[in-house]
Design an enzyme around this catalytic site. Structure first.
Site, short mmCIF file in Angstrom:
data_model
loop_
_atom_site.label_atom_id
_atom_site.label_comp_id
_atom_site.label_asym_id
_atom_site.label_seq_id
_atom_site.Cartn_x
_atom_site.Cartn_y
_atom_site.Cartn_z
N GLY C 40 0.83 -1.44 0.07
CA GLY C 40 0.01 0.01 -0.32
C GLY C 40 1.14 1.04 0.27
N GLY C 42 -0.23 4.52 -0.16
CA GLY C 42 -1.22 5.51 0.48
C GLY C 42 -1.05 6.89 1.62
CG HIS C 266 -19.22 11.82 4.24
ND1 HIS C 266 -19.48 13.35 3.76
CD2 HIS C 266 -17.68 12.50 5.13
CE1 HIS C 266 -19.19 13.99 3.96
NE2 HIS C 266 -18.55 13.80 4.30
CB SER C 284 -15.54 19.01 1.97
OG SER C 284 -15.10 18.64 2.43
NE ARG C 330 -17.46 12.60 8.35
CZ ARG C 330 -16.49 12.50 7.41
NH1 ARG C 330 -16.15 11.33 7.71
NH2 ARG C 330 -15.97 13.46 7.15
CG HIS C 401 -16.44 8.51 3.99
ND1 HIS C 401 -16.52 9.24 2.85
CD2 HIS C 401 -15.99 9.62 4.38
CE1 HIS C 401 -15.41 10.11 2.56
NE2 HIS C 401 -15.18 9.91 4.20
C1 LIG Z 1 -14.07 11.22 -1.49
C2 LIG Z 1 -13.27 10.84 0.21
C3 LIG Z 1 -13.13 12.44 1.09
C4 LIG Z 1 -12.07 11.46 1.83
N1 LIG Z 1 -12.38 12.98 3.00
C5 LIG Z 1 -11.32 12.43 3.76
C6 LIG Z 1 -10.72 13.86 4.62
O1 LIG Z 1 -10.92 15.11 4.47
N2 LIG Z 1 -9.83 13.73 5.68
C7 LIG Z 1 -9.54 13.18 6.37
O2 LIG Z 1 -9.33 12.39 7.23
N3 LIG Z 1 -9.69 11.26 5.80
C8 LIG Z 1 -11.03 11.44 4.49
N4 LIG Z 1 -11.55 10.45 3.87
C9 LIG Z 1 -10.32 9.27 4.09
C10 LIG Z 1 -9.79 8.71 4.04
O3 LIG Z 1 -8.69 9.82 2.74
C11 LIG Z 1 -8.60 7.30 3.76
O4 LIG Z 1 -9.35 6.49 4.52
C12 LIG Z 1 -7.47 7.15 3.91
O5 LIG Z 1 -7.14 8.51 3.02
C13 LIG Z 1 -6.75 6.02 3.99
O6 LIG Z 1 -5.47 5.70 3.53
P1 LIG Z 1 -4.57 4.34 3.58
O7 LIG Z 1 -2.91 5.04 3.14
O8 LIG Z 1 -5.08 3.99 4.54
O9 LIG Z 1 -5.29 3.49 2.56
P2 LIG Z 1 -5.37 4.00 1.08
O10 LIG Z 1 -5.16 5.02 0.92
O11 LIG Z 1 -6.94 4.05 0.38
O12 LIG Z 1 -4.14 3.27 0.50
C14 LIG Z 1 -4.65 1.81 -0.45
C15 LIG Z 1 -3.45 1.13 -0.78
O13 LIG Z 1 -2.74 -0.17 -1.01
C16 LIG Z 1 -3.08 -0.34 -1.79
N5 LIG Z 1 -3.43 -2.00 -2.01
C17 LIG Z 1 -5.11 -2.28 -1.29
N6 LIG Z 1 -4.42 -3.64 -1.56
C18 LIG Z 1 -4.01 -3.86 -2.41
C19 LIG Z 1 -3.50 -5.35 -2.85
N7 LIG Z 1 -3.77 -6.07 -2.63
N8 LIG Z 1 -2.53 -5.20 -3.14
C20 LIG Z 1 -1.32 -4.31 -3.67
N9 LIG Z 1 -1.42 -2.86 -3.32
C21 LIG Z 1 -2.81 -2.68 -2.58
C22 LIG Z 1 -3.76 0.35 -2.54
O14 LIG Z 1 -3.29 0.54 -4.31
C23 LIG Z 1 -3.01 1.85 -2.46
O15 LIG Z 1 -2.18 3.06 -2.75
C24 LIG Z 1 -11.51 10.57 2.86
C25 LIG Z 1 -12.23 9.29 1.75
C26 LIG Z 1 -12.79 9.75 1.16
C27 LIG Z 1 -13.42 8.21 0.20
#
Ligand SMILES: Cc1cc2nc3c(=O)[nH]c(=O)nc-3n(C[C@H](O)[C@H](O)[C@H](O)COP(=O)(O)OP(=O)(O)OC[C@H]3O[C@@H](n4cnc5c(N)ncnc54)[C@H](O)[C@@H]3O)c2cc1C
Ligand code: HEM
Ligand code: HEM
Ligand code: SF4
Ligand code: F3S
Ligand code: FES
Lengths: 254, 244, 638
Positions: C40, C42, C266, C284, C330, C401
């Site tokens: 991941g 993210g 959401h 948002s 929310r 969401h």
């Molecule tokens: C539209 C939207 C708006 C949002 N706005 C806000 C906000 O304003 N403020 C806030 O705090 N939060 C917000 N959130 C929530 C927040 O964006 C997410 O919870 C957070 O970004 C999650 O980050 P993460 O790094 O955990 O996972 P992600 O960013 O989802 O990253 C997942 C990663 O894992 C990789 N991956 C997944 N499965 C596999 C696999 N099997 N093999 C290889 N790679 C894999 C993907 O390629 C990706 O790179 C929002 C969410 C959404 C949907």
């Protein structure tokens, strides 16, 4: 609505590709362009033909995954819009729509409309960052940044890395993508220490992969974030400074 | 994924060369050179066009003007010395401009993939897309032009070429209508070239400022117009017999 | 199995510092002897991988995207919280901690939440130094806004692209490490299973999405940062490819899955316009700061919004919750919206939305101010709906969401499989039963930049100068074999229906029965229907093409296959939790005026489910939650 699609189909980067024409009845103007392709794909699968491969993820114009050449325009006819934000209401009933992958030597086709854009990451690797080991940062408000500067940096930072600028450029030049990242970091006070090395490194990496800009300005028109070619001018000015001046004194030439 | 993309240009040696060479190796550097030489060339065509307006004052004046050019620097420098200095500068500008143009064009062709089946330009205009061709036309024209009015070699030059009789040479040459047409076409090409070039060079040199960007367009258009009108007028006037 | 939260001793303010002192360190020279896998890129994954590499570890990073920058985090709009108190409005680490526990409806672990509030401060410093162009005041200092449910302004933002800018910061740091060498980035590579060797996580099996090649990768430890599972609903605000397979595979290999039913809806998304809709777009929540939410008073009202006189409008949030008005949390906002739509006072072509009206705000602040604040959001909205929100009120409706549930982790973010760490949205950690706006970005970056890089050292210390388990070990061979059979099975079905069809059907089920409102019989019904749908999937799904090529249907199919089991577990969890708390609303447990009723005596615990085989039912483990600092109270936003 009913439209005719002419789509580039190619099994893999080695295989030869060709255009295939599909008749697409019963779609609605409120569908997004990609939802239209979803439907085409469902119908293809039902008829036993492999679906059209195309990239997409966020479907809201921010991840930069999507990117199709639609009737000869990168991301389609609507300015400042990514393919995923384009809706069928921008087309007329009976339209003939040609859909092609991004074209550039550095963007080989992997399948159908999917291309390999990894050279863009190479450019960032070369210097598209500010070196701050985690935990070493001073308080965020220690360095005030004039609001306008922050805003302009943000204008540049809005780049989603979709590659449309390159796809649209008659020279396949990556100037807008590179200039946008350079401007984002070079404008901010935090970016000054590495400004000149960053500029040289990124420009040279860019030139390893892409063509030479002759200021067509087509990239700006294709850019889903309407990033201005003024940033390209800024990059040109910074690059000559970066090579010209003694790095030990570089700070004096901001 | 093991990336399938390959760099267009080969890896550069790490050792840094002196600034001018290092700079000219990069595409941006080449574009700078094109811009700078472009400015020189712009200056030349403008001065040249204005100088040629002496044609309208009659043989004596234009021939005198030609003489004056050769006498540049008065008695301080040997005759035609200063002129040669200017010529060498001009030749260098053309040479560099063309070499850079050739190099960036090669690079871009090497970098672009298969062309699109459908292509719909939004901003890129006819002038910007034809720079390479207008450039080539200008080069070819130049060869003819020098043979015609400077060296006096036929078939470029007319039968009655006489060194020093600028007026006579020009009139004699343009009275041949195909030649006149050639001059007109070439200068239209030059006009197109300048229309993009004189706008583009600011971007290349990084002198780009929202405050005068709109003004840049007008500048380029105006410059191109002046050159084209001035230069095209000569063959036209000769053909129509106003000048004879 | 006993769940050990490993919360360190000491007062809550000291726990993290004590712990950082107590955990064993790996000396710099030895760090390069370690291999770590991060799945991941993210916010959580990229920040963790970059930091681990800076510390000197060798990191192999996997993402199914073509570039690390595309992770779903990029879509986050609103902002990120931090207890900086720059606005001098009485914020503090303690208040952020308190608000988060309260907002989570008292279902989160105090110690984790306090640590989160503590490091939130450093996140802003880190991001700013990386060049994240946060919004600024005229004086050049950082600007803040107040965000869903909070009464202080502690949210930092970069236009409507906060997630993008934060992710680019982390991505750039990651790419720098790729350039330096310690990070090996595998793009278009999807993790298909976790390899467990005598009880420890020792590697993964991955598939190259272009060539279909299946490869084995071993390491001293594995970190999952694979995001949330909202896409189980098919229609959600998550990126299309976001999925649960990585954590689900880990769950099947022994990692407990905590609070699967805590899924957040959401309140401010654009309602679907037709049945082909592939994705819901979030508007948002910051819009609620200036927009007023209303529906017509009369059911079946058909007049266009602007023709409905003020007297005949029902500003239902302001009416029911005078203190917080349109800024209630929310879950409250979502449920109330559902109520009015169910009274068929819904608006829009499909009568599936409520109005979010900026008319008054524009009158009060002027169009320019509104444009400066929300310009790009309004643009997104107009693109999608073809309506101009400056003139016509927006139409919004709740949508899936975020998922508070996820793999269970202890204070060190280590799952119940030793050597398997889970960070970001993928773990269950800090948000309890409901997440406050702008807290997910904070948590992802806290885990990745500031927590995991320390805590993982304690585990690694035991394996100094041991090589990672060889990929020729049976553990790898067996797992790879299982992966291959699964793929062959999928391709050999050769049925009649597309993967998306099944995904939609499943999504409808989960949304209807395990969405905003849950009831015992609804959940039981879902639990009986899901398995039969799953059965049908394995009989009738149609996937063309082969494994040896870029095959997007095959990718989807693998993910959907796992959703069936996950959906069932969500329902089971929702059914077992006989209370309403946060995002989990059981109709049986509500007060007279329809407020959620928690049952702290029986349910103030984390429900962690253990996989016990496809045939058997999962086994429930409880982590009791005790609250020393925040006293439990029924939330009231009246
Ligand atoms: C539209 C939207 C708006 C949002 N706005 C806000 C906000 O304003 N403020 C806030 O705090 N939060 C917000 N959130 C929530 C927040 O964006 C997410 O919870 C957070 O970004 C999650 O980050 P993460 O790094 O955990 O996972 P992600 O960013 O989802 O990253 C997942 C990663 O894992 C990789 N991956 C997944 N499965 C596999 C696999 N099997 N093999 C290889 N790679 C894999 C993907 O390629 C990706 O790179 C929002 C969410 C959404 C949907
Ligand atoms: C009197 C003659 C000429 C003048 C006044 C002129 C002027 C210019 C100018 C001002 C530019 C813009 C430079 C920049 O943007 O960096 C330019 C670009 C260019 N010129 Fe010329 N030029 C002349 C002759 C030629 C010739 C002989 C050739 C080559 C055969 C040529 C080929 C080009 C090309 C290919 C470009 C690139 C387009 C661009 O960069 O915008 N030009 N020229
Ligand atoms: C219709 C338009 C033009 C006319 C009438 C014209 C006329 C002339 C004449 C009479 C001479 C010879 C001067 C002499 O030997 O004393 C000359 C030289 C020259 N012209 Fe032109 N010219 C025209 C256009 C151009 C253009 C467009 C260019 C450039 C692209 C150009 C470039 C030159 C050059 C380089 C020389 C040689 C100057 C020298 O001897 O140093 N001319 N021109
Ligand atoms: S500059 Fe614009 S077009 Fe180019 S990659 Fe960035 S967003 Fe895409
Ligand atoms: S279109 Fe190409 S030529 Fe330059 S200005 Fe844009 S990169
Ligand atoms: S799909 Fe993300 S930008 Fe288009």
């Amino acid at each position: 609505m009913r439209i005719t699609l002419e789509v580039w189909r190619q099994d893999n980067s080695a295989a030869p590709g060709a255009f295939k024409t599909y008749d697409v009845p019963d779609i609605t103007p409120d569908m997004s362009f990609l939802e239209m392709l979803d439907i085409v794909n469902d119908r293809l699968v039902e008829s036993g033909e492999e679906p059209i491969a195309f990239e997409h993820d966020c479907r809201e114009g921010i991840c930069g995954s999507c990117g199709l050449m639609i009737n000869g325009q990168a991301h389609g006819p609507q300015l400042g819009t990514a393919t995923c934000q384009l809706h069928m209401r921008k087309f007329r009933d009976g339209d003939h729509i040609v859909v092609e992958p991004w074209r550039a030597r550095a963007f080989p086709v992997l399948r159908d409309l999917v291309v390999d854009r990894s050279p863009l990451d190479r450019i960032i690797e070369a210097g598209g960052y500010i070196t701050v080991p985690t935990g070493s940062a001073p308080d965020a408000n220690l360095i005030p940044v004039p609001r306008d500067v922050a805003e302009t940096a943000m204008d540049a930072a809005a780049c989603i890395g979709c590659g449309a600028c390159i796809a649209a450029c008659p020279n396949s030049a990556a100037q807008l993508f590179t200039a946008a990242k350079l401007a984002h970091l070079n404008l901010l006070p935090q970016g000054q220490p590495e400004r000149w090395d960053r500029t040289v490194a990124m420009v040279e990496e860019m030139e390893q992969w892409f063509g030479a800009c002759t200021n067509h300005g087509e990239c700006e028109a294709a850019c889903p974030k309407s990033i201005s070619i003024d940033f390209i001018a800024m990059m040109n000015a910074d690059y000559v400074k970066a090579l010209r001046y003694n790095r030990r004194k570089a700070g004096q030439h901001a | 994924m093991t990336t399938t993309a390959k760099p267009a240009a080969g890896q550069k040696p790490k050792r840094r060369l002196p600034f001018p060479i290092e700079f000219y190796r990069s595409d941006i550097g080449k574009k700078w050179v094109m811009a700078v030489t472009g400015i020189v060339l712009l200056g030349y065509v403008l001065v040249h066009m204005i100088g040629n307006l002496h044609l309208y004052e009659g043989p004596a004046q234009i021939n005198e003007y030609g003489e004056a050019l050769r006498d540049l620097g008065g008695h301080l420098a040997p005759r035609t010395f200063v002129l040669w200095v200017l010529r060498l500068g001009l030749i260098a500008a053309f040479g560099l401009h063309i070499h850079a143009a050739y190099a960036v064009s090669r690079k871009s062709l090497a970098s672009s993939g298969p062309s699109y089946r459908a292509r719909d330009y939004v901003i890129a205009n006819y002038a910007s897309r034809t720079m390479r061709w207008t450039g080539i036309i200008i080069t070819l024209f130049l060869v003819w032009h020098l043979a015609d009015l400077t060296w006096g070699v036929e078939p470029a030059a007319s039968g009655e070429f006489f060194r020093g009789d600028v007026y006579g040479n020009v009139v004699a040459s343009f009275e041949r209508w195909p030649v006149a047409i050639l001059y007109i076409v070439a200068n239209l090409a030059l006009g197109l070239h300048i229309y993009h070039g004189a706008w583009s060079l600011f971007q290349t040199l990084g002198v780009n400022n929202p405050r005068f960007n709109s003004w840049r367009r007008n500048f380029a258009a105006g410059f191109a117009a002046v050159i084209v009108i001035g230069n095209v007028s000569f063959p036209v006037m000769v053909l129509t017999g106003v000048v004879s | 199995m006993q769940l050990e939260s490993k919360v360190p001793a000491g007062s809550i303010e000291e726990k993290w510092d004590n712990h950082r002192f107590d955990v064993r360190l790996v000396n710099p020279a030895n760090k390069r002897k370690y291999e770590i896998i991060v799945v991941g890129t993210g916010l959580a994954g990229a920040s963790a991988a970059a930091t681990l590499a800076q510390l000197g570890y060798n990191v192999n990073v996997f993402t199914y995207h073509d570039s690390a920058r595309r992770a779903h985090s990029i879509a986050a709009q609103g902002g990120i919280n931090a207890a900086k108190n720059y606005q001098n409005d009485g914020d503090s680490i303690y208040r952020l901690f308190y608000d988060t526990v309260k907002g989570g409806d008292y279902r989160s672990r105090e110690a984790n939440v306090y640590r989160l509030a503590q490091v939130s401060v450093e996140i802003i410093d880190q991001a700013t130094a990386q060049g994240v162009p946060f919004a600024r005041e005229y004086g050049g200092l950082l600007d803040n806004r107040s965000f869903g449910g909070a009464q202080v302004s502690r949210t930092f933002y970069a236009r409507g692209q906060t997630g993008q800018q934060l992710l680019l910061g982390a991505y750039q740091a990651l790419e720098q490490q790729v350039h330096r060498g310690p990070v090996q980035l595998h793009t278009r590579a999807e993790m298909l299973d976790l390899v467990v060797h005598d009880g420890r996580a020792v590697g993964i099996i991955a598939r190259d999405l272009v060539t279909g090649e299946i490869t084995r990768h071993s390491a001293h430890a594995v970190v999952l940062a694979t995001g949330g599972y909202s896409n189980v609903f098919f229609l959600s605000t998550n990126a299309k490819a976001s999925n649960a397979s990585a954590i689900w595979r880990a769950h099947r290999r022994g990692a407990l899955f905590a609070n699967p039913c805590f899924t957040q809806i959401h309140p401010t998304c654009i309602p679907p316009s037709d049945e082909f809709q592939s994705k819901l777009t979030l508007m948002s929540e910051s819009l609620r700061n200036d927009g007023r939410i209303w529906v017509p008073q009369e059911a079946g009202e058909r007049r266009p919004a602007n023709d409905i006189p003020a007297a005949e409008r029902d500003y239902f949030l302001e009416r029911r919750y005078p203190a917080f008005g349109n800024l209630v949390p929310r879950d409250v906002a979502s449920r109330t919206a559902k109520k009015v739509v169910d009274q068929n006072r819904g608006v829009g072509p499909l009568e599936n939305g409520v109005y979010l009206d900026f008319h008054d705000a524009i009158a009060r602040l002027g169009r320019d101010t509104i444009e400066a604040r929300y310009g790009n959001l309004f643009e997104i909205y107009e693109r999608i709906t073809d309506e101009d929100p400056y003139r016509v009120p927006m139409r919004i409706y709740p949508a899936p969401h975020y998922t508070m549930g996820g793999l269970w982790v202890d204070y060190n973010l280590e799952s119940t499989i030793p050597g398997l760490y889970v960070i970001g949205e993928a773990n269950f950690s800090d948000h309890g039963a409901n997440r406050l706006g702008a807290s997910a970005l904070m948590q992802g970056l806290a885990d990745g930049y500031f927590v995991l890089p320390y805590t993982i050292g304690d585990y690694l210390a035991d394996y100094l100068s041991t090589d990672p388990v060889g990929t020729d070990e049976p553990a790898f061979a067996d797992t790879e074999a299982e992966v291959r059979t699964q793929i062959d099975r999928l391709l050999s079905v050769k049925g009649t229906r597309t993967v998306d069809w099944f995904h939609r059907e499943l999504g409808k089920l989960v949304w209807d029965f395990c969405g905003m409102e849950r009831s015992a019989e609804g959940l039981e019904q879902a639990m009986s229907e899901i398995p039969s749908l799953k059965e049908e999937f394995w009989k009738d799904v149609r996937i063309l093409g082969s494994n040896e090529s870029l095959n997007q249907s095959l990718e989807k199919a693998g993910r959907v296959a796992d959703y069936f089991d996950l959906a069932e577990l969500m329902c089971r969890d929702a059914l077992h939790r006989d209370e309403s708390c946060g995002a989990h609303f059981r109709v049986e447990y509500q007060s007279g005026e329809g407020e959620a009723m928690r049952r702290d005596d029986d349910y103030s615990y984390v429900a962690a489910w253990e996989y016990t085989g496809d045939a058997a039912d999962p086994r429930l483990h409880r982590e009791e939650l005790d609250f020393e600092y925040v006293q439990l109270a029924q939330r009231s936003y009246k």
